[in-house]
Write a protein that holds these residues in place. Structure first.
Motif, PDB file in Angstrom:
ATOM      1  N   ILE A 176       0.840  -1.202   0.000  1.00 47.35           N
ATOM      2  CA  ILE A 176       0.000   0.000   0.000  1.00 47.35           C
ATOM      3  C   ILE A 176       0.873   1.250   0.000  1.00 47.35           C
ATOM      4  O   ILE A 176       0.636   2.187  -0.772  1.00 47.35           O
ATOM      5  CB  ILE A 176      -0.980  -0.010   1.192  1.00 47.35           C
ATOM      6  CG1 ILE A 176      -2.031  -1.109   0.996  1.00 47.35           C
ATOM      7  CG2 ILE A 176      -1.651   1.356   1.363  1.00 47.35           C
ATOM      8  CD1 ILE A 176      -2.916  -1.364   2.204  1.00 47.35           C
ATOM      9  N   ALA A 177       1.897   1.268   0.840  1.00 50.11           N
ATOM     10  CA  ALA A 177       2.796   2.429   0.909  1.00 50.11           C
ATOM     11  C   ALA A 177       3.449   2.679  -0.449  1.00 50.11           C
ATOM     12  O   ALA A 177       3.507   3.818  -0.924  1.00 50.11           O
ATOM     13  CB  ALA A 177       3.857   2.201   1.987  1.00 50.11           C
ATOM     14  N   ARG A 178       3.926   1.610  -1.073  1.00 53.31           N
ATOM     15  CA  ARG A 178       4.587   1.743  -2.380  1.00 53.31           C
ATOM     16  C   ARG A 178       3.606   2.295  -3.420  1.00 53.31           C
ATOM     17  O   ARG A 178       3.935   3.204  -4.177  1.00 53.31           O
ATOM     18  CB  ARG A 178       5.160   0.398  -2.810  1.00 53.31           C
ATOM     19  CG  ARG A 178       5.991   0.478  -4.069  1.00 53.31           C
ATOM     20  CD  ARG A 178       6.667  -0.834  -4.435  1.00 53.31           C
ATOM     21  NE  ARG A 178       5.708  -1.887  -4.725  1.00 53.31           N
ATOM     22  CZ  ARG A 178       5.616  -3.036  -4.038  1.00 53.31           C
ATOM     23  NH1 ARG A 178       6.430  -3.296  -3.038  1.00 53.31           N
ATOM     24  NH2 ARG A 178       4.700  -3.932  -4.369  1.00 53.31           N
ATOM     25  N   GLN A 179       2.400   1.764  -3.437  1.00 50.47           N
ATOM     26  CA  GLN A 179       1.399   2.214  -4.409  1.00 50.47           C
ATOM     27  C   GLN A 179       1.017   3.676  -4.213  1.00 50.47           C
ATOM     28  O   GLN A 179       0.766   4.386  -5.175  1.00 50.47           O
ATOM     29  CB  GLN A 179       0.132   1.349  -4.313  1.00 50.47           C
ATOM     30  CG  GLN A 179       0.250  -0.008  -4.948  1.00 50.47           C
ATOM     31  CD  GLN A 179       0.584   0.067  -6.418  1.00 50.47           C
ATOM     32  OE1 GLN A 179       1.635  -0.382  -6.852  1.00 50.47           O
ATOM     33  NE2 GLN A 179      -0.300   0.643  -7.203  1.00 50.47           N
ATOM     34  N   LEU A 180       0.942   4.105  -2.956  1.00 47.67           N
ATOM     35  CA  LEU A 180       0.523   5.483  -2.674  1.00 47.67           C
ATOM     36  C   LEU A 180       1.693   6.462  -2.647  1.00 47.67           C
ATOM     37  O   LEU A 180       1.487   7.671  -2.505  1.00 47.67           O
ATOM     38  CB  LEU A 180      -0.236   5.551  -1.337  1.00 47.67           C
ATOM     39  CG  LEU A 180      -1.476   4.651  -1.216  1.00 47.67           C
ATOM     40  CD1 LEU A 180      -2.202   4.934   0.089  1.00 47.67           C
ATOM     41  CD2 LEU A 180      -2.412   4.818  -2.386  1.00 47.67           C
ATOM     42  N   GLY A 181       2.905   5.929  -2.738  1.00 46.90           N
ATOM     43  CA  GLY A 181       4.080   6.792  -2.723  1.00 46.90           C
ATOM     44  C   GLY A 181       4.313   7.463  -1.375  1.00 46.90           C
ATOM     45  O   GLY A 181       4.742   8.615  -1.315  1.00 46.90           O
ATOM     46  N   ILE A 182       4.012   6.736  -0.305  1.00 46.77           N
ATOM     47  CA  ILE A 182       4.209   7.278   1.047  1.00 46.77           C
ATOM     48  C   ILE A 182       5.084   6.318   1.845  1.00 46.77           C
ATOM     49  O   ILE A 182       5.197   5.142   1.500  1.00 46.77           O
ATOM     50  CB  ILE A 182       2.856   7.507   1.777  1.00 46.77           C
ATOM     51  CG1 ILE A 182       2.052   6.209   1.880  1.00 46.77           C
ATOM     52  CG2 ILE A 182       2.038   8.591   1.080  1.00 46.77           C
ATOM     53  CD1 ILE A 182       0.753   6.316   2.673  1.00 46.77           C
ATOM     54  N   PRO A 183       5.711   6.803   2.925  1.00 50.62           N
ATOM     55  CA  PRO A 183       6.550   5.920   3.735  1.00 50.62           C
ATOM     56  C   PRO A 183       5.717   4.822   4.419  1.00 50.62           C
ATOM     57  O   PRO A 183       4.576   5.063   4.817  1.00 50.62           O
ATOM     58  CB  PRO A 183       7.165   6.848   4.787  1.00 50.62           C
ATOM     59  CG  PRO A 183       6.892   8.234   4.333  1.00 50.62           C
ATOM     60  CD  PRO A 183       5.714   8.175   3.411  1.00 50.62           C
ATOM     61  N   VAL A 184       6.321   3.649   4.564  1.00 45.66           N
ATOM     62  CA  VAL A 184       5.662   2.552   5.276  1.00 45.66           C
ATOM     63  C   VAL A 184       5.347   2.990   6.706  1.00 45.66           C
ATOM     64  O   VAL A 184       4.321   2.599   7.267  1.00 45.66           O
ATOM     65  CB  VAL A 184       6.546   1.280   5.281  1.00 45.66           C
ATOM     66  CG1 VAL A 184       5.908   0.173   6.101  1.00 45.66           C
ATOM     67  CG2 VAL A 184       6.799   0.796   3.869  1.00 45.66           C
TER      68      VAL A 184
END
Length: 158
Positions: free
Chosen positions: A50-58
């Protein structure tokens, strides 16, 4: 925590879920709700995708998952048991009911039995105060529960 490996189908399903929300970071909570509905819980691997898809930190995803009590990072049992600890239930003995579930199942709040059959949690208020103390098992509401009812209820579920 042991590492799970999601199948390629599950990974693709999660990617499509994020895409359905436009991969927008502002949709994180909605995406987490849908992901938990799909997987039953939110393990680290799901959070990383999810983090990768949204471009946000885990760390941001993890922070949201751990902040809101609705989200869980551990799988729930086949029969999720929730004991209401709201004021009416508490006053009428919910703590003793919860203690009996812990004793009989051999687990604490937030845990799942080793066979995966039962998980135990507590809630703030179910909204069925007239039936206090209340226990939810899945979608079923059990009212006016006393510690002596616990073993009988569990036998019904077997």
């Amino acid at each position: 925590m042991s590492e799970i490996k999601l199948s390629e189908n599950k990974v693709n399903e999660l990617i499509k879920l994020c895409e359905a929300y436009g991969n927008q970071p502002g949709e994180l909570i909605n995406i987490l709700h849908k992901a938990q509905d799909t997987f039953g819980y939110l393990p680290r691997e799901v959070q990383e995708i999810i983090a990768r898809q949204l471009g946000i930190p885990v760390s941001k995803v993890y922070g949201v998952v751990t902040f809101y009590s609705f989200f869980t990072m551990t799988p729930k049992g086949e029969h999720p048991i929730s004991v209401c600890m709201g004021t009416a239930c508490y006053v009428r003995g919910a703590e003793k009911v919860l203690d009996e579930f812990k004793r009989v199942l051999g687990i604490n709040v937030g845990e799942t039995t080793s066979d995966g059959k039962y998980s135990l949690s507590s809630l703030r208020c179910v909204g069925a105060c007239g039936l206090a103390p209340v226990v939810l098992i899945g979608e079923k509401v059990y009212g006016r529960i006393v510690p002596g009812d616990v073993e009988k209820i569990l036998k019904e579920l077997d």
